[in-house]
Each structure stands twice: as C-alpha cells, then as structure tokens.
Design an enzyme around this catalytic site. Structure first.
Site, PDB file in Angstrom:
ATOM      1  N   GLU A   1       0.848  -1.190   0.000  1.00 39.64           N
ATOM      2  CA  GLU A   1       0.000   0.000   0.000  1.00 39.64           C
ATOM      3  C   GLU A   1       0.887   1.245   0.000  1.00 39.64           C
ATOM      4  O   GLU A   1       1.812   1.343   0.802  1.00 39.64           O
ATOM      5  CB  GLU A   1      -0.908   0.024   1.242  1.00 39.64           C
ATOM      6  CG  GLU A   1      -1.970   1.111   1.150  1.00 39.64           C
ATOM      7  CD  GLU A   1      -2.935   1.086   2.333  1.00 39.64           C
ATOM      8  OE1 GLU A   1      -4.107   1.419   2.149  1.00 39.64           O
ATOM      9  OE2 GLU A   1      -2.506   0.732   3.445  1.00 39.64           O
TER      10      GLU A   1
ATOM     11  N   GLY B   1       2.285   1.046  11.469  1.00 42.61           N
ATOM     12  CA  GLY B   1       1.998   0.191  12.608  1.00 42.61           C
ATOM     13  C   GLY B   1       1.768  -1.235  12.169  1.00 42.61           C
ATOM     14  O   GLY B   1       2.292  -2.182  12.763  1.00 42.61           O
TER      15      GLY B   1
ATOM     16  N   MET C   1      -0.201  -3.669   8.520  1.00 47.27           N
ATOM     17  CA  MET C   1      -0.814  -3.637   7.190  1.00 47.27           C
ATOM     18  C   MET C   1      -1.751  -4.816   7.023  1.00 47.27           C
ATOM     19  O   MET C   1      -1.403  -5.958   7.309  1.00 47.27           O
ATOM     20  CB  MET C   1       0.279  -3.680   6.102  1.00 47.27           C
ATOM     21  CG  MET C   1      -0.261  -3.699   4.688  1.00 47.27           C
ATOM     22  SD  MET C   1      -1.215  -2.215   4.278  1.00 47.27           S
ATOM     23  CE  MET C   1      -2.337  -2.872   3.039  1.00 47.27           C
ATOM     24  N   GLU C   2      -2.956  -4.500   6.476  1.00 47.48           N
ATOM     25  CA  GLU C   2      -4.063  -5.452   6.436  1.00 47.48           C
ATOM     26  C   GLU C   2      -4.020  -6.406   5.252  1.00 47.48           C
ATOM     27  O   GLU C   2      -5.051  -6.722   4.644  1.00 47.48           O
ATOM     28  CB  GLU C   2      -5.391  -4.687   6.418  1.00 47.48           C
ATOM     29  CG  GLU C   2      -5.662  -3.859   5.158  1.00 47.48           C
ATOM     30  CD  GLU C   2      -5.242  -2.413   5.247  1.00 47.48           C
ATOM     31  OE1 GLU C   2      -5.769  -1.588   4.496  1.00 47.48           O
ATOM     32  OE2 GLU C   2      -4.353  -2.106   6.068  1.00 47.48           O
ATOM     33  N   ASN C   3      -2.857  -6.942   4.890  1.00 51.40           N
ATOM     34  CA  ASN C   3      -2.811  -7.933   3.815  1.00 51.40           C
ATOM     35  C   ASN C   3      -3.797  -9.057   4.124  1.00 51.40           C
ATOM     36  O   ASN C   3      -3.858  -9.551   5.252  1.00 51.40           O
ATOM     37  CB  ASN C   3      -1.404  -8.516   3.696  1.00 51.40           C
ATOM     38  CG  ASN C   3      -0.333  -7.446   3.671  1.00 51.40           C
ATOM     39  OD1 ASN C   3      -0.355  -6.531   2.853  1.00 51.40           O
ATOM     40  ND2 ASN C   3       0.613  -7.543   4.590  1.00 51.40           N
TER      41      ASN C   3
ATOM     42  N   GLU D   1      -6.475  -4.116  12.177  1.00 49.29           N
ATOM     43  CA  GLU D   1      -6.156  -4.890  10.969  1.00 49.29           C
ATOM     44  C   GLU D   1      -7.162  -6.019  10.751  1.00 49.29           C
ATOM     45  O   GLU D   1      -7.518  -6.323   9.609  1.00 49.29           O
ATOM     46  CB  GLU D   1      -4.734  -5.455  11.065  1.00 49.29           C
ATOM     47  CG  GLU D   1      -3.652  -4.419  11.311  1.00 49.29           C
ATOM     48  CD  GLU D   1      -3.693  -3.235  10.357  1.00 49.29           C
ATOM     49  OE1 GLU D   1      -4.017  -3.423   9.171  1.00 49.29           O
ATOM     50  OE2 GLU D   1      -3.405  -2.106  10.798  1.00 49.29           O
TER      51      GLU D   1
ATOM     52  N   HIS E   1     -10.201  -4.775   9.084  1.00 46.70           N
ATOM     53  CA  HIS E   1      -9.962  -4.550   7.651  1.00 46.70           C
ATOM     54  C   HIS E   1     -10.232  -5.793   6.809  1.00 46.70           C
ATOM     55  O   HIS E   1     -10.438  -5.673   5.593  1.00 46.70           O
ATOM     56  CB  HIS E   1      -8.510  -4.133   7.421  1.00 46.70           C
ATOM     57  CG  HIS E   1      -8.267  -2.666   7.472  1.00 46.70           C
ATOM     58  ND1 HIS E   1      -9.036  -1.742   6.795  1.00 46.70           N
ATOM     59  CD2 HIS E   1      -7.277  -1.947   8.084  1.00 46.70           C
ATOM     60  CE1 HIS E   1      -8.540  -0.532   6.999  1.00 46.70           C
ATOM     61  NE2 HIS E   1      -7.491  -0.620   7.785  1.00 46.70           N
TER      62      HIS E   1
ATOM     63  N   GLU F   1      -9.940   3.386   6.670  1.00 44.98           N
ATOM     64  CA  GLU F   1      -9.170   3.502   7.911  1.00 44.98           C
ATOM     65  C   GLU F   1     -10.052   3.896   9.098  1.00 44.98           C
ATOM     66  O   GLU F   1      -9.870   3.406  10.217  1.00 44.98           O
ATOM     67  CB  GLU F   1      -8.029   4.507   7.731  1.00 44.98           C
ATOM     68  CG  GLU F   1      -7.028   4.120   6.657  1.00 44.98           C
ATOM     69  CD  GLU F   1      -6.417   2.744   6.890  1.00 44.98           C
ATOM     70  OE1 GLU F   1      -6.427   2.237   8.037  1.00 44.98           O
ATOM     71  OE2 GLU F   1      -5.930   2.142   5.913  1.00 44.98           O
TER      72      GLU F   1
END
Length: 866
Positions: free
Chosen positions: A142, A276, A278-280, A311, A314, A333
């Site tokens: 991202e 902080g 990441m929402e993979n 996360e 997400h 977000e």
C-alpha cells in the site's frame, strides 16, 4: 504521466476498459540470503535483484484499445502479449508497459523482469538480523508498490485472483495470503486467492519462528499463526496476542453478520516496518517493536491490541469490500479504527473497556491538530493521483474520520449502524464501493436522511467550537441554557469555507461529592445551527461543572463556562471517571496550542492534577505534551525555569510511585527525557551502572538505552559508552538505539556525521535513518543545530526528487528546523516555497511544518505575556 504517478482519470479509464481475471506470479528468491543478483541500488533498493515472472489474464471491453500495466523494475527481459513477443525497450518506460491495440475479449500477458530488493519498507524489503545473520523478507504494497514485485494493474478496483509460486532458500518459510503449502524442492506453490486488490497481496519469506492456534465457531476452524524472527521469540507473548485476536473474531463476526472471509489468519511481526501494521488479506504484517523486549506500560498493550483489532476489522472493511479509489481511503481507515476501539470498549471480557478515553486522549488530539493545519481537507479528500494519497495517511483520514463515524453511530443508533453494515457486506462482497453505497445502506436501516449530514461532515474541512451560554439567578438556579456553535475561519491557505454542522452530543452535570466530581445528570440532544436551547436544564440548580460533549460523542473543540472552568482547574484529577478527565485534559492542551492558556499555566495545571490521574495512557500523553509545551510553546527566557520545575517534579513522582508499577516506569522515562542538572544526570548514570537503585524499577534493556541517550545528548556519554552498550545488546533494536545516541551527542562533529549519513548519503535503511534523525534533533541543542537550517533548504528538493516516498518524507519532516522558532525560519520557508516550485505533496509537508513554527511563536508570545 512520467515517473511512478497514476492519476484518477487514468485509473477510471483503465477500469472502464479492463476486467482483470487472474495473476500467476513466479518469484525466484533463492538468492535472498546473499542479497540477490547485483544491481544498481537506486531509489531505495539494496542493489540486489530477483527474477519475477507475471502472467495475467484480463478482458478488454473495446477492440483496439490502448492501456498499460505497472512495473517498477531495474530490467525487463520479456513482454509477451497474446503469444506475441514485444520489444521491452520499446514498451517499458516510466514504470509502465504499454499495451497498444488490445483485442476485445480475453487477453494474456506475460512479463519477465528483474525486480529489486529494497531497504525502505516499500515493495519487497530485505533485512539481515545481526543476531543470526539471516535475511528476512516481507512485502509492503500500500499504496502502489505491488508493481515493485510483479507487473500489475495497480489500482484498488481492478481486483483479481493471485496465485504465487516462490522459490526460497533451504529451510526458509514462505507465507502469503493463501494457506501455506508443503514445499517441493524449496518451491512453494500457493492456491489462488479470492478476488482481492493488488495492494493487499503479500509475501513474507525467511527462517521465521512461528506459533499456531485456531479460532473455532459454528463448526468452522480458522487456522491462526503468529510469526517473528527467532531472535525475538523469547519475548513473543503469543497467548496474549491470540486472546485479543479471538476476541476480535467473536465480536466482528457477530456485529458484521458475515463469517471471516479468508482461509486462515496469520499475523507476522516484521523488522523495519514503516507503519503500525498492514491489512494484507489473511497475512497481516505488524511492526516488530510490538514484540516487547522490556517492560512496557499497559498503555502499550492497549495500543498493540487496537492495532491487532484494526487490521482484523480490515479483513471485512477494506479487503472483502474495497474502496473504488483512494478518495475513500478515509472510510477504510476510519471504519477499522472506530470498530477496533468499539470492540475494546464493548466486547465481553475486554481488558480495555476504557478505550474511548484513550481515543479521546490520543486519536482525537491528533485529529484536532491536523485539522488546524493549512493542509486541512475534507474527510472525503480530493485524491487526484497517487502523490496525493501518499501524504494523506494523516490525522483527518484516521482520527477525524473515526471521530465522525462515532458521531454517525450516535446519530443513527448503534444497532441501526451495524444493521446497515451487515447489508453493505452482503451486497458488495469481493467488490468495490463508494461512500454512497454505505450511506445508502445506513439510511435504509436508520430512517435518517444522511445527505445533508454527509455534505457538512465529510465534504467540508475545519472544527466547530461548542460553548455553553448559561444564566443563573441569585439562588444559583439556571434560568437559561443554550449551546453556542461557532465555525472559526479555516487556517490561512486552506481551501473551503467554515460551516456549522449538526452534532449529536451529551451534556454532563457534575457535582463535588466527597472530593470527587461525580456525574449527576446526562442530557443527550441534537445541536444544529448557531444556538441550540437546552430547556431540560432550566429551573435546576446549577451544578459544579457542566461539560459539553460529555462521553465524547461528537467532534468539536469544547470550551467551558467560567464557573465550570474554575472548578475543573482546581479539581481536574478528581473526576470519578476517566473519560471526562481525558476530555478536560484535551481541552486544556488545545487551549495551550491555541495560545489561550500560557505554557507555564498548562504546566501548573498538569502538576496539580497528574498525581491523581489513574489512566496510564493519559499520564504518558501528559508527559509528552508538557515536554512539547516547554520545548516549543514556553517563552524562551522562562523555558529553562519550566524545564527545571518539570524535571524536579518528575523525579519526585518517580520516587513516590508504587514500586514496579506502570506509573513508576512512565515517570522514569519522563525524568530521563529531561534530566539536566549534574545531580540528575549522576542519577541516570548511577541507574545505568548499578550504583543507584530505585525500589521496584527494572533498569532493563530499553530503559538502559533511554538513560544512555539522555547522557549522550548532554555530553555525559561518549562513543566508548555507546559502543559498550551496543555490545550488551547486539540486536537490530540495539543498532537503532546506538545510532540515535551517536546522533544526539552535543558536538559539531557528531551532528555533521549524522547529517551526512542521512542527507548526503542514501545508504541507510529506513529504520536507521529514522533513528539518526531522532537523535540529531535535540531541543537542548538549538544553537548547535542552527547552521543546518540553510543546509536543509538547500538540500530538501533534491532529497524529495531522488529518494523513495517513505525515505524522503522522513527527511523532509524530520529535519525541518522545527526547533528554530523565529520569524527568520518562517521567512526562510516562505522564500523556499516561492522559489523551489515543489510538487503539491512536498509543498503540503513544508506548509504543515511552517504552521508549527507559526503556532509556536504565538504560544511563546502568550506565555511571555503571562
């Protein structure tokens, strides 16, 4: 468009023409331990490369259409479109491969390229752990960096399935979005993902340590994994992390009425991570500072839990249903922030039911600060291209957006809100949406018309101020009460006009009972327009305190009437509940920043009330804010007096704190950050070498570095002392701390060395660059740093043009002369802005930094007049 930018118009046209079906991505990372094949090492790459082969199948709507696919790579060897080889030299330019004259219907493209490992936390990041000398890789895509690893149609609304095949060194593990397969000859063939966006695909590769568990519900088992480097394994509190994760699964699945949408859920603590987390999809990456090596306060565990839940939220909002374009990034977000904090507040058995206090105390103060900068913008920002979005991960997108969502929930009702969300997920699963899709669902479930609400809250910038207008008779009975709403002028340079907004707020009436401020009445109402009468209070005895926006339902600056302010000033620490205390502390800080409350009076207020503050997160925020107020907002000729008063008080609180408590640790850090007299610095040295003890205070690895860094900054610790401490802590964290300590030393030579390593060289990885900048900028060293103002303005444009986005932004913001609070700094900034012709993104960062100087000057003037 040259370079790596992409405009919204280009993305819309590409989405009109193309429907993407599937990617097959084959990466040869077998040379990762050695660093890959030799390369140029430009733009944040380490110089090493790996082979990347991408095959993508897509449909074209119009015969003869021209389009392009994105790729950032040092070399492209083959481009084969529908069986025909194209000349890479002719079609690959400006990080794009041109696809001309496409036939209608199904197309297939294969791209063979050498892609580069990076050390900037963008694309495929490579890190070598000094403990075991092993390489550890992870991806961060991202906003637009999947194209650094494979050829991709890099925009969120061109979803597809992704099938990864990875060749890795012997003994390594490969984790991706799909469940991890058994390797064959060190080749890992993953099953295709569901339809997702490019930016949430992921690969994490290396000899990672792992712990596994499951989440079970309604006959379904979801495998859970937690990963970190082996050098951190002894500190990994996996059970606590799994507990928060399960709490999130339970609460979100109930509230969303939609089962977790992916096959497994891994959380991977990775090194040198810029954000902080990441929402993979199914493979969340998290900064590994959240694996705590030393004692931390409960506030740190609360923040980590919020990150974990953010996360996880997400997975539904962002991954299952994804924004069409980046102008709805805020919704992505804000929803994750709001629901993660709501989960902490309301989930049965939560350890942090006071999470709205933390939100008011940290996230909202961030939002209020951001919303008063010249770059303030509507929550629903105008995102014309990728450069716009890269600087938009800000306090409006995250914190104001979440605050306004909290306001929306109060406006439509929580049950109605989640019923609308449930309908939204069912209607748009694995698709893309706009804001109007969510608002339409909420209108149906709530019966509220949200068009006006949306226009005033989401499409305009700025903060409203709410003030009470109260009249009482001789007996202290309220004869009139109204809420006055103001819309202050937007900051100079900001776009738009100030507007009054509809607010759903609570008004709390507080009485002093046995020394405590206790709420005796709560009125919830809609406030709209310039003046809203509150007849419910008329005829009642005036309480000790009347608090507008009690429970923090709305987003607004709140001011108190004179009588309430007087009581709160004397009794701020005496509120029985943590949230009204946090709101009052936030209001005082806001007044200090607005030059309505002199910095010395803010210090007095904090010192009078902080000893009674039980919420450790609030205490730590107050520590940061007092230090900032003294460094930037205090009159220069009084500043040292204020710092001496604060440091003496911090030492007193440290010695009085309960041994081994969170408060003791927090006060130890606060004291260490500002120790200044010989006796105070002797105490730091004694704690470090063991000749001094404070009962219950564990002088562990992280606290040792905090003590040493202050000793280095004051000239009491030299290179030999720093090297000796690093010898005790031969880890990547130790290397970062040592870099900070070296840059903090109060000598011209240390500053020149630090400056050269960041500005004149581009070899430092992201985490070490950040550490050096953090050490370089020392509030006690203004005179030593003054010559770097001119050097900064001479170098900053070239830095922006030559470094990757993350690295450049660190330098532009971190090295801006924020400590040189003077008209001269404003003039130098204005001269640069007038002559340098910066890009919009760089101009924004510079004007934000300039606004900090302007605010500090006004605050210093107010403090001098006190």
């Amino acid at each position: 468009m040259p370079g790596t930018n992409l405009t919204r118009d280009e993305a819309q046209e590409r989405a009109r023409l193309l429907t993407v079906d599937a990617y097959e991505i084959d990466l040869d990372l077998s040379g990762a331990q050695e660093g890959g094949a030799a390369g140029s090492g430009e733009d944040g790459t380490t110089g090493g490369t790996y082979r990347s082969v991408t095959t993508v199948r897509f449909d074209v709507a119009e015969a003869g259409a021209d389009s392009f696919i994105d790729l950032v790579a040092p070399a492209v060897h083959e481009v084969v479109l529908n069986g025909e080889a194209l000349d890479p030299g002719a079609v690959f330019k400006d990080s794009r491969i041109t696809l001309a004259g496409l036939p209608a219907g199904r197309n297939e493209l294969t791209v063979v390229a050498d892609c580069a490992y990076t050390n900037t936390g963008e694309g495929l990041h490579r890190f070598v752990d000094p403990v075991d000398q092993q390489a550890y890789l992870y991806t961060q895509f991202e906003v637009p960096d999947a194209r650094r690893v494979f050829a991709s149609f890099e925009q969120p609304d061109l979803k597809a399935t992704f099938q990864f095949t990875v060749k890795a060194p012997e003994g390594w593990t490969v984790i991706s979005n799909s469940p991890t397969p058994e390797p064959s000859d060190n080749i890992w063939r993953f099953e295709p993902t569901p339809r997702i966006s490019t930016y949430i695909t992921a690969l994490i590769v290396g000899p990672y340590h792992s712990v596994h568990s499951t989440y079970e519900k309604d006959g379904r088992t979801v495998p859970l994994g937690i990963y970190c480097r082996p050098s951190l394994a002894e500190h990994l509190d996996a059970d606590a992390i799994f507990a928060v994760t399960r709490q999130g699964f339970e609460w979100f699945q109930e509230k969303f009425d939609y089962a977790y949408p992916f096959a497994k859920y891994d959380q991977l603590f990775v090194p040198e991570f810029n954000a902080g987390a990441m929402e993979n999809a199914g493979a969340v990456t998290i900064r590994d500072q959240y694996v705590f090596r030393s004692k931390v306060t409960d506030a740190a565990y609360e923040v980590r839990a919020e990150t974990i839940l953010h996360e996880l939220a997400h997975m539904w909002f962002g991954d299952l249903v994804t924004m069409e374009w980046w102008n709805d990034l805020w919704l992505n977000e804000s929803f994750a922030t709001y629901t993660s904090i709501a989960c902490q507040a309301y989930a049965p058995g939560s350890k942090w039911p006071h999470s709205w206090t933390t939100f008011a105390n940290s996230m909202k103060t961030w939002a209020y600060r951001q919303d008063q900068l010249p770059s303030t913008h509507p929550i629903m920002a105008e995102i014309n291209d990728l450069d716009d979005v890269l600087v938009n991960f800000d306090g409006i997108t995250y914190a104001k957006g979440a605050s306004v969502l909290k306001q929306l929930v109060a406006y439509v009702g929580m049950d109605e809100f989640f019923q609308g969300v449930q309908a939204y997920f069912k209607a748009h699963a694995y698709g893309n949406t706009r804001l109007s899709d969510l608002l339409g669902a909420l209108e149906e479930t709530s019966g509220r018309d949200l068009k006006t609400w949306s226009k005033k809250w989401l499409e305009t910038a700025g903060i409203n101020i709410l003030r009470p207008e109260i009249e009482v008779d001789g007996a202290g009975v309220i004869t009139s009460f109204a809420v006055k709403q103001e819309a202050p002028a937007l900051p100079a340079g900001a776009k738009g006009e100030p507007v009054l907004r509809p607010h759903r707020i609570a008004i709390g009436a507080y009485a002093l009972q046995d020394g405590k401020l206790v709420r005796t009445e709560r009125i919830e109402l809609d406030v709209d327009g310039a003046l809203t009468p509150v007849p419910q209070l008329v005829g009642k005895q005036r309480p000790a305190v009347l608090l507008l926006n009690d429970d923090d339902l709305s987003y607004a600056k709140v001011r108190m009437d004179e009588e309430s302010l007087k009581v709160v000033t004397e009794h701020l620490g005496d509120f029985a509940e943590s949230l009204p205390r946090a709101l009052s502390w936030a209001s005082a800080w806001d007044m200090t920043r607005d030059a309505e409350l002199p910095a010395r009076d803010y210090l007095s207020l904090v010192l009078s009330g902080i000893g009674k503050e039980s919420d450790i997160g609030v205490v730590q925020s107050l520590h940061r804010q007092v230090k900032l107020a003294l460094d930037l907002y205090a009159a220069p000729d009084w500043r040292e007096t204020g710092l001496a008063t604060w440091t003496a008080a911090a030492l007193e609180q440290l010695r009085a704190a309960e041994p081994g408590s969170d408060h003791q640790l927090a006060w130890a850090r606060a004291f260490a950050a500002s120790a200044r007299t010989d006796a105070q610095l002797d105490l730091l040295q004694g704690l470090l070498d063991g000749t001094e003890e404070i009962s219950g205070l564990a002088v562990d690895t992280e606290l040792r570095w905090g003590l040493l860094q202050r000793l280095a900054a004051t000239g009491r610790a030299d290179e030999k002392a720093i090297a000796a401490e690093l010898d005790r802590d031969k880890t990547s964290a130790g290397e970062r701390h040592a870099a900070t300590a070296r840059a903090a030393r109060p000598t011209a030579e240390a500053k020149a060395e630090a400056w050269a390593s960041v500005v004149e060289s581009d070899k430092l990885p992201n985490s070490l660059q950040e550490a050096v900048i953090g050490g370089f900028v020392q509030p006690d060293q203004r005179e030593l740093l003054a010559p770097y103002t001119a050097k900064y303005f001479a170098a900053v444009k070239d830095i922006w043009n030559s470094r990757s986005h993350e690295m450049a932004q660190q330098i532009v913001v971190g090295h801006y002369p924020a400590l040189q609070v003077s008209q001269e700094t404003l003039d130098a900034t204005d001269a640069w802005l007038a002559s340098a012709e910066p890009t919009p993104a760089l101009r924004r960062l510079m004007t934000e930094s300039r606004a900090g100087i302007e605010r500090a000057l006004k605050a210093q003037q107010a403090d001098a007049a006190a």
